[in-house]
Structures are given as structure tokens and as C-alpha cells.
Design a protein around this motif. Structure first.
Motif, PDB file in Angstrom:
ATOM      1  N   HIS A 149      37.527  42.723  53.843  1.00 40.39           N
ATOM      2  CA  HIS A 149      38.499  43.064  52.834  1.00 40.39           C
ATOM      3  C   HIS A 149      40.139  42.360  53.253  1.00 40.39           C
ATOM      4  O   HIS A 149      40.131  42.343  54.401  1.00 40.39           O
ATOM      5  N   VAL A 150      40.484  41.593  52.267  1.00 42.45           N
ATOM      6  CA  VAL A 150      42.190  41.455  52.582  1.00 42.45           C
ATOM      7  C   VAL A 150      43.088  42.416  52.055  1.00 42.45           C
ATOM      8  O   VAL A 150      42.950  42.848  50.755  1.00 42.45           O
ATOM      9  N   VAL A 151      43.815  42.827  52.593  1.00 43.90           N
ATOM     10  CA  VAL A 151      44.825  44.077  52.329  1.00 43.90           C
ATOM     11  C   VAL A 151      46.323  43.551  52.435  1.00 43.90           C
ATOM     12  O   VAL A 151      46.760  43.126  53.420  1.00 43.90           O
ATOM     13  N   ARG A 152      46.853  43.313  51.397  1.00 44.49           N
ATOM     14  CA  ARG A 152      47.985  42.671  51.249  1.00 44.49           C
ATOM     15  C   ARG A 152      49.299  43.629  51.333  1.00 44.49           C
ATOM     16  O   ARG A 152      49.208  44.935  51.068  1.00 44.49           O
ATOM     17  N   PRO A 153      50.381  43.357  51.927  1.00 45.54           N
ATOM     18  CA  PRO A 153      51.410  44.360  52.273  1.00 45.54           C
ATOM     19  C   PRO A 153      52.084  44.497  50.736  1.00 45.54           C
ATOM     20  O   PRO A 153      53.002  45.605  50.903  1.00 45.54           O
ATOM     21  N   ASP A 154      51.894  43.997  49.667  1.00 49.02           N
ATOM     22  CA  ASP A 154      52.516  44.333  48.472  1.00 49.02           C
ATOM     23  C   ASP A 154      51.893  45.480  47.805  1.00 49.02           C
ATOM     24  O   ASP A 154      52.438  45.931  46.799  1.00 49.02           O
ATOM     25  N   GLY A 155      50.749  46.140  48.446  1.00 45.34           N
ATOM     26  CA  GLY A 155      50.434  47.224  47.911  1.00 45.34           C
ATOM     27  C   GLY A 155      49.227  47.116  46.838  1.00 45.34           C
ATOM     28  O   GLY A 155      48.879  48.027  45.983  1.00 45.34           O
ATOM     29  N   SER A 156      49.080  45.903  46.512  1.00 44.38           N
ATOM     30  CA  SER A 156      47.981  45.444  45.456  1.00 44.38           C
ATOM     31  C   SER A 156      46.652  46.115  45.978  1.00 44.38           C
ATOM     32  O   SER A 156      46.392  46.058  47.559  1.00 44.38           O
ATOM     33  N   ALA A 157      45.333  46.167  45.318  1.00 43.50           N
ATOM     34  CA  ALA A 157      44.192  46.485  45.568  1.00 43.50           C
ATOM     35  C   ALA A 157      43.567  45.712  46.612  1.00 43.50           C
ATOM     36  O   ALA A 157      43.628  44.449  46.498  1.00 43.50           O
ATOM     37  N   PRO A 158      42.938  46.198  47.432  1.00 39.48           N
ATOM     38  CA  PRO A 158      42.134  45.146  48.338  1.00 39.48           C
ATOM     39  C   PRO A 158      41.339  44.404  47.987  1.00 39.48           C
ATOM     40  O   PRO A 158      40.401  44.715  47.050  1.00 39.48           O
ATOM     41  N   ALA A 159      41.182  43.228  48.367  1.00 38.50           N
ATOM     42  CA  ALA A 159      40.045  42.352  47.826  1.00 38.50           C
ATOM     43  C   ALA A 159      39.101  42.024  48.768  1.00 38.50           C
ATOM     44  O   ALA A 159      39.271  41.526  49.904  1.00 38.50           O
ATOM     45  N   VAL A 160      37.860  42.106  48.247  1.00 40.70           N
ATOM     46  CA  VAL A 160      36.579  41.755  48.917  1.00 40.70           C
ATOM     47  C   VAL A 160      36.155  40.210  49.080  1.00 40.70           C
ATOM     48  O   VAL A 160      36.262  39.539  47.928  1.00 40.70           O
ATOM     49  N   ILE A 161      36.327  39.721  50.078  1.00 43.47           N
ATOM     50  CA  ILE A 161      35.983  38.375  50.485  1.00 43.47           C
ATOM     51  C   ILE A 161      34.727  37.960  50.948  1.00 43.47           C
ATOM     52  O   ILE A 161      34.348  36.803  51.102  1.00 43.47           O
ATOM     53  N   TYR A 162      34.002  39.052  51.536  1.00 39.63           N
ATOM     54  CA  TYR A 162      32.680  38.995  52.117  1.00 39.63           C
ATOM     55  C   TYR A 162      31.964  40.026  51.667  1.00 39.63           C
ATOM     56  O   TYR A 162      32.444  41.494  52.022  1.00 39.63           O
ATOM     57  N   ARG A 163      30.408  40.019  51.502  1.00 39.47           N
ATOM     58  CA  ARG A 163      29.463  41.148  51.542  1.00 39.47           C
ATOM     59  C   ARG A 163      28.067  40.581  51.977  1.00 39.47           C
ATOM     60  O   ARG A 163      27.733  39.627  51.477  1.00 39.47           O
TER      61      ARG A 163
END
Length: 612
Positions: free
Chosen positions: A148-162
Motif C-alpha cells: 500500500h501507498v500511504v500519503r501524508p495528506d490523509g487520503s485513503a491508502p492505495a493498493v499497488i500490489y496484491r
């Protein structure tokens, strides 16, 4: 003798009043400090100064140190953000390894969730960017591996691999645009392939030496070049039958073969300016450090004493800090600039006995073992402990270890075997376990046992088989398969019932077991049966002591209970100690308690009682 405050252990007991073997556990010690990439005066290290292993912040500019974590079962998994402003640490529950990342300011302050929006999981790598973006690897039984990519802006974590098979975060490029992933999509959990993606998951480059799982060759991420915009990735590979580094430019695909001509396994990390590599050379249970200049292709030895280097890092000024020890001398954090880098407060651990190198011809080739003889107890034969390492992909080395030293203090010889499956002796030696799990290792242990008896080192009637984790598994398997060879068995956090262990263990270990056995218990039941200690439990003659963590996700408690129930049903001599932690304990007094129980159990049940 009057003890100063520095000679007191937590609780106030003077060091002078405790035996040497306990001092080795209780003596304050520190790990190799990690430093923030953009703020090298800010460091993080692990210490047992309070009696529990915790994380400590150290500001080198001011000399200030403070304890950053404080939990009943300890904390060792942590890192610094590149700017040194934040300490990240992994928060699980009582050692179960299942939890989330939290963070706190380097200077102190309250902890806060570091990855809001991510549910608890097993950790599978972490990389933190300079803008505060985090790339977080996770593993769960339900989802397999996700990144997951977790941004510092508080947006929902994004899955980039599974993927269902095991995978994890290798590294994040210095400019924060590329992520290196180690994965085993080909189904061989012992040999990873590499994929480099952007932060939206777009594939940039692939490298797979396993050729889809048809060859037993692996790769590992050693780190992106520490230069903004530099797309070189340092990679470990096994193309010549051992681990060694190469440089892979993920934007052009170019691969620079370093061909460092050293025997044994070779790993490396970047010097901070990206012009050279700090090379760690592991060979025959000892380590060396070298500096490799990438432009000149020149290899220069970094001076370290004979022994083992458990960690090393190159500092911005070109000096190298490393943690060193030998079997005879306790660990210290040293620098090539001279002297000790970080000196823990309080008394020093007593030394111990040097190791002797032993080479024994075995069914799969020459076996390397390390032997130690007790001082002041005659010439032997001695009661002897075979202390079997875990892993299995690990190896015993000429390094300081408190548990073998405790046996030596009590008049035992100690033998440690780098059986097939161990690292440091080439790829074929490490990969030899497949489909005959446990059985291969016991063949090598038995060959070294024969040497120990025939050489006059070991008393054949007073042999102890002991180990933790995989070593605990081999202990239970050994006392069942070769019941006449061992007078006592001591197994800590072992695999005892392999089928139940498979179904209860964490997902990443299920992947490893499928690789080792060639399938699941349902697909290859005969292999699991042949390799499970439970199969041979009714043949066990030796009294056996088992220690188990009730929160252990690696060797879960139910499968140990199944084995113990079978021992109890036939009235076999055994003791079981269950403790409230996971796969081992980070609490010093708990560890001392367990070693004391093992010593007392062995001395009680060995023929002829105490060592002569």
C-alpha cells in the motif's frame, strides 16, 4: 566488594552476586545504531538496559539518549524517517507479530497511528519517502500479500500490489518515485523475483532468475542508489552458486556484474555518496568487511578483528560502524575511526570459550561444525549439548552467544552444526532440504555426533539435543527418529505436529512450507508425515522439556499441545513451560528463567548426574 550503581541490574541486585552465565544475559548491550539518511546525527538503536529489549533515540550532536518504547514484551522492529523527525515502530500484541505501524517524534511525544486506514496485519516491509509518503507491505491469511501507498495528506491508502504468494517491500528510490518489490508469484518461497513499480503500481522493470520457478535461483533487494534521480538498484543474486551483489539500472535494464572474487556469500550496501559499496563477506562462520570502488572496480579490506559482524553501515564521512563479536568476546559497536561507538552503561558481560572449527564428511558433503570445550573440567569426554540453530536458512558463527556459554560454565561441551539448509556454504547447501524436510538436517547432525563421540569430546551416554524454532523442531524430530542417540531433549518454540502447524501458522510460512514440501499436507501427505515429530513421538525415550509462547504465530501452540498430549498419554517423562509471548521473549529475566529451567532439567535427567 561494593557495587556502584552501574553494577546493579534492574531491581537493584549487585552484579557481583550473580553467576557469570546470568551476567551474560543481564549485562547491558546495544545494537548497531541506524541513522537517518538526511540527518545522520539522529540515530535509533535497540538495548536491553531496562531488562527488556526496547528502542532508543540517540542525538549524536548533543549526546542525548532516551528510551522511545516501553512495552511489557519489548520492541525491536523500528526505523527512522529520512529527515530524522519521526521514529516508526511496529506495535503488535504480546509478541504475536500482528499489528500496525505507529510513530512518535524523535525528540519525544505521544505515539500516533502511522498508517491510518490500514487494518492490522503481519509486516512485510516498509519504506518511507522524503515527503512523508510510506510504502507499507502487509500479509494476512485472508488477502495474502499486499503493498500500500500511504500519503501524508490523509487520503485513503492505495493498493499497488496484491498476490496470494509471499511478497514484500524491498526499497523506495531516493526521489520517492520507484518501489522495489520482492515477490514469489512463481510459487517458490525460497527464491524471490524482483519487480520495480511506480507509486501507482505501474511496472517499470522485472528481474526473475528463477525462470518461473523452474530453477532454484533467487534475488534480493539490497537498496536503491542514495542519489536523487539515480535508478541503479543494488541486487543480491545466486547466479554463480552463492549470494553476491550486482548493480541493476532499472530504467535501462543494464546489469553490472561486480564479480567480487571472495569465497562464500557476499552482500553489500551503498556508501552514502553512491560511489562505492560496503561489502560484507561471510565465509566459514566468520565475516569480513571490504570497500568496493565502483569506478575503479577496486576492492580494499576494511580492518576488523577475526569473528562475526552482525551489522555494518557506512557513515557520510566515509567511516564504517559495525557490530562485532566472537565466541570468546561479547558484542560491541565499533568504528573504523577507532574505539567503541556506543558504550552501554553498567557492567560488562564476562567472556567465554573460543570455538574450534570441525569439518566432518557427511552424506551430502563436508559439514562445518563449531565445538567448544569447558574450561577447568578435564580433557573429556564431556556431557555434550548439540545446540541446533533455527531458520533453517541461517547459520551458527564465531559470535558471542549467552546460551552456549551457560552450558560451558556448567561443564558441558557445546557443538553447533551448520547442517544442509544453513546459509554461508553456497546455494546448493542451503537448498538441499526440499521434500526431505528435517531428515536431511538430522543426517548431518548424526554425522557430527559420531565425530564428537569418536574424537573423545562427547560422552555418548550424556548427549543433549537442544534448539529453538527450527532447532526445536529438529530436536523433537531427532529424539523420535534416533531415540538411542540422545539422553535429553530441550525444544523451545518448536514445530511438533507439522500438519497442524501448517494450518495454524502465519501465511508467509505456509508459502515456505509449500515450497519445502512441494505442496500442502493434503497434496503431499506422506512427506508431511515423514517429517513431522508427531509421527515418531511414541518412540521417544529421552526426557523432554518444551517451552512455548502462547501467542506464537510461527510455531503455534495448538500443534505443540497435540504433541504434549501424546507424550502424556504414554507416561513419557516431560515438562512443558508455556509463557505469555510469541516466538521467543524480549524480556531478559524471562529468557534467564527458561535457560535455568533447561539447565536444571538436563542436570536432573542426565545419566550419572552432574558433569564430572
Amino acid at each position: 566488594m561494593t557495587s556502584s550503581d552501574s553494577d546493579l541490574i534492574p531491581g537493584g541486585t549487585p552484579a557481583s552476586e550473580m553467576p557469570d552465565w546470568e551476567k551474560r544475559f543481564r549485562a547491558p548491550r546495544v545494537g548497531l545504531p541506524e541513522w537517518a539518511e538526511d540527518a545522520p546525527d539522529r540515530s535509533l538503536f535497540v538495548s536491553n538496559a531496562t531488562g527488556t529489549y526496547e528502542l532508543y533515540a540517540w542525538d549524536r550532536a548533543t549526546g542525548t539518549q532516551r528510551q522511545a518504547t516501553d512495552r511489557p514484551n519489548g520492541t525491536t522492529d523500528g526505523t527512522l524517517s529520512p529527515d530524522g523527525e519521526w521514529i516508526w515502530w511496529f506495535s503488535d500484541t504480546d509478541g504475536d507479530e500482528f499489528g500496525t505501524w505507529v510513530r512518535q517524534p524523535f525528540a519525544g511525544g505521544p505515539d500516533e497511528p502511522a498508517t491510518p486506514g490500514l487494518e492490522p496485519s503481519y509486516p512485510a516491509g516498509l519504506a518511507i519517502g522524503r515527503d512523508g509518503t510510506a510504502v507499507v507491505g502487509r500479509s494476512t491469511d485472508e488477502d495474502g500479500s499486499t503493498i500500500h501507498v500511504v500519503r501524508p495528506d490523509g487520503s485513503a491508502p492505495a493498493v499497488i500490489y496484491r498476490h496470494r504468494e509471499s511478497a514484500g517491500v524491498g526499497d523506495l528510490s531516493r526521489d520517492g518515485t520507484l518501489v522495489a518489490i520482492e515477490h514469489t508469484e512463481h510459487g517458490d518461497a525460497m527464491h524471490s523475483a524482483l519487480r520495480v513499480v511506480t507509486l501507482d503500481g505501474t511496472t517499470v522493470a522485472e528481474l526473475d532468475d528463477s525462470h518461473g520457478g523452474t530453477e532454484e535461483l533467487g534475488l534480493e533487494v539490497l537498496g536503491f542508489a542514495p542519489v536523487a534521480g539515480d535508478t541503479r538498484l543494488l541486487v543480491g543474486h545466486q547466479r554463480r552458486g552463492r549470494w553476491e551483489p550486482m548493480v541493476w539500472d532499472v530504467s535501462t535494464g543494464a546489469q553490472e556484474d561486480l564479480a567480487i572474487d571472495l569465497p562464500g556469500d557476499v552482500s553489500a550496501e551503498w556508501y552514502p555518496d553512491g560511489t562505492a559499496l560496503l561489502v560484507v563477506h561471510s565465509f566459514e562462520a566468520r565475516d569480513e568487511l571490504w570497500r568496493y570502488d565502483l569506478a575503479a572496480r577496486d576492492l580494499v579490506r576494511v580492518d576488523t578483528p577475526p569473528g562475526s559482524v552482525s551489522g555494518a553501515t557506512a557513515r557520510p564521512d566515509g567511516t564504517v560502524e559495525y557490530q562485532w563479536s566472537s565466541a570468546a568476546q561479547p558484542a560491541s559497536v565499533r568504528s573504523t575511526a577507532g574505539g567503541v561507538v556506543l558504550d552501554p552503561p553498567g557492567f560488562r558481560a564476562p567472556g567465554s570459550v573460543p570455538v574450534e572449527d570441525v569439518w566432518v564428511e557427511g552424506p551430502g558433503g563436508r559439514i562445518h561444525a563449531l565445538a567448544q570445550r569447558p574450561e577447568g573440567h578435564g580433557k573429556g569426554p564431556f556431557p555434550t549439548v548439540f545446540e541446533i540453530h533455527g531458520g533453517p536458512t541461517w547459520h551458527d558463527s564465531d559470535s558471542f552467544a549467552a546460551t552456549p556459554a551457560a552450558w560451558l560454565d556448567h561443564g558441558f561441551a557445546v557443538v553447533r552444526v551448520n547442517y544442509r539448509g544453513s546459509t554461508g556454504y553456497g546455494r546448493e547447501w542451503t537448498d538441499a532440504l526440499k521434500h526431505r524436510v528435517g531428515l536431511i538436517e538430522l543426517e548431518d547432525i548424526s554425522a557430527v555426533r559420531e565425530w564428537a563421540v569418536s574424537s573423545g569430546l562427547a560422552d555418548p551416554a550424556r548427549m543433549v539435543l537442544s534448539g529453538g524454532s527450527w532447532g526445536g523442531y529438529l530436536t523433537l524430530l531427532g529424539i523420535g527418529m534416533r531415540p538411542d542417540d540422545w539422553a535429553v531433549g530441550l525444544a523451545a518454540v518448536p514445530v511438533a505436529d507439522y500438519v497442524t502447524a501448517y494450518h495454524d501458522e502465519m501465511e508467509a510460512l505456509k508459502s515456505l512450507d509449500r515450497t519445502l514440501f512441494g505442496g500442502t499436507p493434503e497434496e503431499v501427505p506422506d512427506r508431511f508425515e515423514a517429517s513431522s515429530p508427531l509421527t515418531y513421538v511414541d518412540a521417544v525415550k529421552a526426557p523432554v522439556h518444551i517451552a512455548a509462547g502462547v501467542n506464537d504465530p510461527r510455531c503455534p501452540i495448538r500443534q505443540i499441545d497435540n504433541y504434549v498430549d501424546r507424550l502424556a498419554a504414554r507416561g513419557a517423562v516431560h515438562e512443558v513451560y508455556r509463557y505469555d509471548a510469541g516466538h521467543g521473549s524480549l524480556v531478559v529475566e524471562e529468557r534467564i528463567k527458561q535457560v535455568r529451567m533447561e539447565l536444571e532439567f538436563a542436570l536432573k535427567h542426565l545419566p550419572q548426574g552432574l558433569p564430572r
